[in-house]
Design an enzyme around this catalytic site. Structure first.
Site: not given
Lengths: 560, 560
Positions: A203, A376
């Site tokens: 990610d 994130h």
């Protein structure tokens, strides 16, 4: 090398693994990665992307399935890492092609998928998995790991084939004190690292952000502080899937003797599912419906609402415009936007904030209080991941180019050789052969637009027309001509929309067009297409000279 | 009280001062405040606002002059606080009405105004003032104070009339170590405070931001660090009026033996003016033109460019798309965006960043390095201002509602009674009478759009049409009918633009329309307007049912 110059790839080497993203690399959204081994395919995630200004009228953007459409029967399963729209939103569109496809995911993820499929009148074949589980789908041996993110029950997936071991993080962060105690399984990742990870898909969303994401639980005290000082109604807006955020809001509401009404269809639905699965603790009597809430004293009620992205039809936007049927904002009300701003939504969100402020509400948002943390991993967390996994090859995913490059730099900083970091984008084909990942070509990946009920019939040419029409409107000139002589039958009809408020703006066009028509007639031109072209040219030039504008010129010449 | 319910104000009390903003309150941009005393007017600033998504095709938005148009001859002067577009951009449009109006400002401000007026073929009557100066314009006694902002030579203005003393900050911050040593004159403000400031108009832009803006000079070392590590070409983009930012870039270029080429018309023009006025130090031989720069070794050149807001036609955007004629980005090039992102420009700016990153450039921007500081005072600095000025009444200006409220709260925190803080917005009329400022009504203030060469002919109805067309395109149906019987002469012509890429999408419409036309004919309807209405209704309903879309339906019925 320019990515655009890549040719379609050749055949995959025996014993090799092929990876191609049909969405989600080079952009944030519509994540979908296809793995191929031994002639079989495994899909990881199948999400949607929300449109930007340059895609007007579009509701959703899907991954481009063209590359796999001829091989739909080769797909063994679709594995979902978590339940966000950019990971599951396109599942129904893929299932239309293969309704029997096993849809693999955690309990909460599958509950959201099931609800979504019901709206599409689909009954998916769901395969529930959990962290620690290991399940084979055809050629692909999948092991699942707990991952911490801004939605419960997220998973990373390790995919073993004879070509090697691949680890895909999905969306991930490393909150070390998560609200539910469910840590990202760094120990598990380390174990994989010991075994040897051949390719690590990571990610990239926050790779540019230095340091670490603040713990989700630090938001609770901030909310408590804001809500404890509120003397009237409190409205908290956040993402409808952010169960832990809502949990903290509920806890604060309880602490301050407020009842809670959930506002917004997806909020009601998702929190219902979360409560049912035991992911959200809701004491009896806490929740009231909107009508009950309106009867309560103002300091005893709290609304948890959707609309944190400034969506114009949401309850919160309607409140900000003073148009909500039940809830009318008054000076002294408190509104909390406990959410990020998705890039591109800034203007809409601040429009809502300003509307609320104008009505006298005290508005707390990310810009003036710590009421949101990202889901994130920031750069510091990504370093932990790389050092745990110690991958041979790295492929940054989930990010625009700036994020991919930043993520690549982090991988290199931890010791991954730069030549083993593969910077791909949608459609770029990466083969893992003999332990080495490299770009071998590209397949065509475009934007697939959903507009209303149709998929794919709105493409770049329609969007380009919309952009021209949106910028300058159109001027339509219609005239009937004698089909044998080209003689105009009566004066042309001239109308403009989106061009000018001034009804006389186009008066001059009439004589221009009449002059041109008598010219084409005198030239003996009877072809209506040619007549139309002449009219378009004359009017277009006049508008450009007179107004410096570029409306679409739409001549219609009817042969009678 | 709702602002929308305010009536036009009554007559101004004798000896009172009236204040109304025709732009710049409730929004950021097109600042223009009108002061009225004894029947005479003074205008402070006259700027433009840049359009948002909801105003497609618009180039500029002007303040609404309607409220002063009947009284143009009463204006004594227009005072400009500094040279940014949102403070001077609409001056030529006001001068069209009153070419003789004295335009008052500092040297650099007036140089920019003069350049702008030349483009409009206007020769303004310029009146140069400087900090410490005190000049009367009709009834208004104006004193000017040095102010620190993101452009040189900014001024605050104190306006004395028998109604009292008003201080207007313009755009302001309190950098305590400004690059040019020209501090915001807090000592002067304190002196005014001693005298007694009856009304204080204060820049609200950063009122929500806690703390203090970092000093501009702290950017120099960051730039030095980035540029010292660059082995190839360096491109720095920033605002074309930010002389001090450019100065720091030039200084770093000198330190690292790089020549500098200025890219972009406004950059070249403004830096020329700044150098001429002694505001920018440019050693001989430092600047080269683009052609020379292209001949130099890559590590010996630095480009200072416009385009930091992602403007699609700018040099930087063209580089990011690989379309710039001279400068082709290669892996290893360094690009620095030494600028903020104006809200609403995020998508465009990140589009440029991603384009550059994709081509392999290392891109440094506000999000990953301290290469920009704001030009507007944060909350901490505003507190210093309030405590120096100790105003009786406060009116937050230059801000959206969220900024105005935050600024008001700061004023109250320093001891200004809440009832003496006037929260106005564009058009809201404030009277200062007997030392007390209060809202007395409102005048109508709308958006005045410039689109191409015309001002004002594009209004809300045209924009609303553009938004509809931009979202859904249009479907045009044209048919010629016999004007006596209503009988269609041949089949209708049906075309769509911005509706669908599918050429067959509208095939069904043909039979629908033909059916409807035979229906209207059988009903004996010959009125073309009524026939058109019927066609619009039928087609609109079909499209909504079939596609769930809302294109504009444009029927044209031509009587023959």
């Amino acid at each position: 090398m320019t990515y655009g110059q890549l040719a379609p790839p050749g055949a995959l080497a025996d014993g090799g693994l092929r990876i191609v993203a049909l969405g989600g690399i080079g952009e944030i959204g519509r994540n979908m990665t296809v793995f191929e081994y031994g002639g079989r395919l495994l899909v990881v995630d199948c999400g949607v992307l929300f449109p930007e200004d340059q895609q007007p009228g579009v509701d959703l953007i899907l991954p481009d399935f063209r590359a796999i459409e001829p091989r739909l029967d080769d797909i063994d399963a679709i594995v979902l890492t978590h339940g966000h729209e950019d990971h599951i939103g396109a599942v129904p569109f893929l299932l239309r092609h293969r309704p029997d496809l096993p849809v693999v995911g955690s309990r909460f993820t599958l509950a959201l998928v099931a609800a979504k499929c019901r709206e599409h009148r689909l009954t998916p074949r769901l395969v529930e998995v959990a962290e620690g589980g290991r399940v084979g789908f055809g050629e692909f041996d999948c092991e699942f790991f707990a991952v911490n993110h801004s939605i419960p029950d997220a998973l990373a997936v390790a995919i073993r084939t004879p070509a090697g071991l691949v680890l895909h993080t999905g969306d991930i962060k490393l909150d070390q004190l998560p609200l539910d105690g469910r840590l990202t399984d760094l120990a598990g990742f380390s174990r994989l690292g010991d075994e040897g990870v051949d390719l690590f898909l990571v990610d990239s969303t926050n790779a540019e952000v230095p340091g670490f994401v603040m713990a989700e639980r630090e938001i609770g005290p901030v909310l408590d502080n804001v809500i404890s000082r509120a003397g009237q109604r409190v409205i908290v807006a956040c993402f409808a899937s952010h169960v832990h955020r809502v949990q903290q809001v509920l806890d604060v509401a309880i602490a301050h003797d407020r009842r809670v009404a959930l506002v917004g269809r997806s909020m009601v639905r998702n929190m219902g599912i979360a409560a049912e699965l035991g992911l959200l603790r809701v004491p009896d009597g806490l929740l009231v419906d909107l009508a009950e809430a309106m009867e309560l004293p103002e300091h005893q009620v709290l609304f948890v609402s959707t609309g944190s992205q400034g969506e114009p039809l949401s309850a919160l936007s309607r409140m900000a415009r003073g148009e909500h049927r039940q809830i009318r904002i008054r000076p002294g009300d408190t509104v909390v936007l406990a959410s990020s701003m998705i890039p591109g939504n800034e203007t809409a969100v601040f429009g809502v904030v300003n509307g609320l402020a104008r009505l006298g509400a005290s508005v707390v948002h990310q810009g003036n209080a710590k009421v949101h943390v990202s889901g994130h991993a920031s750069a510091g967390e990504l370093l932990f991941l790389y050092n745990a996994v110690r991958p041979s090859n790295v492929m940054p995913v989930h990010g625009e180019w700036r994020h991919l490059r930043a993520n690549a730099a982090l991988a290199v900083a931890t010791g991954v050789p730069a030549e083993n970091v593969v910077l791909a984008e949608d459609g770029v084909v990466v083969d893992l052969v003999d332990g080495r990942a490299s770009i071998v070509g590209r397949v065509e990946v475009g934007h697939v637009y959903v507009d209303g009920l149709s998929v794919g019939d709105v493409g770049e040419s329609t969007l380009s027309d919309r952009l021209i029409l949106g910028e300058g409107g159109f001027i339509a000139i219609t005239v009937a001509v004698d089909s044998t002589t080209g003689r105009p039958l009566g004066p042309p009809t001239i109308s403009g929309r989106g061009f000018s408020d001034d009804p006389k703006a186009l008066d001059e066009v009439m004589s221009l067009v009449e002059m041109e028509l008598s010219h084409t007639e005198s030239e003996g031109i009877t072809d209506t297409h040619r007549i139309a072209q002449s009219v378009r040219r004359v009017v277009g030039r006049w508008v450009a000279d007179t107004y410096r504008r570029r409306p679409m010129i739409v001549p219609t010449v009817i042969p009678v």
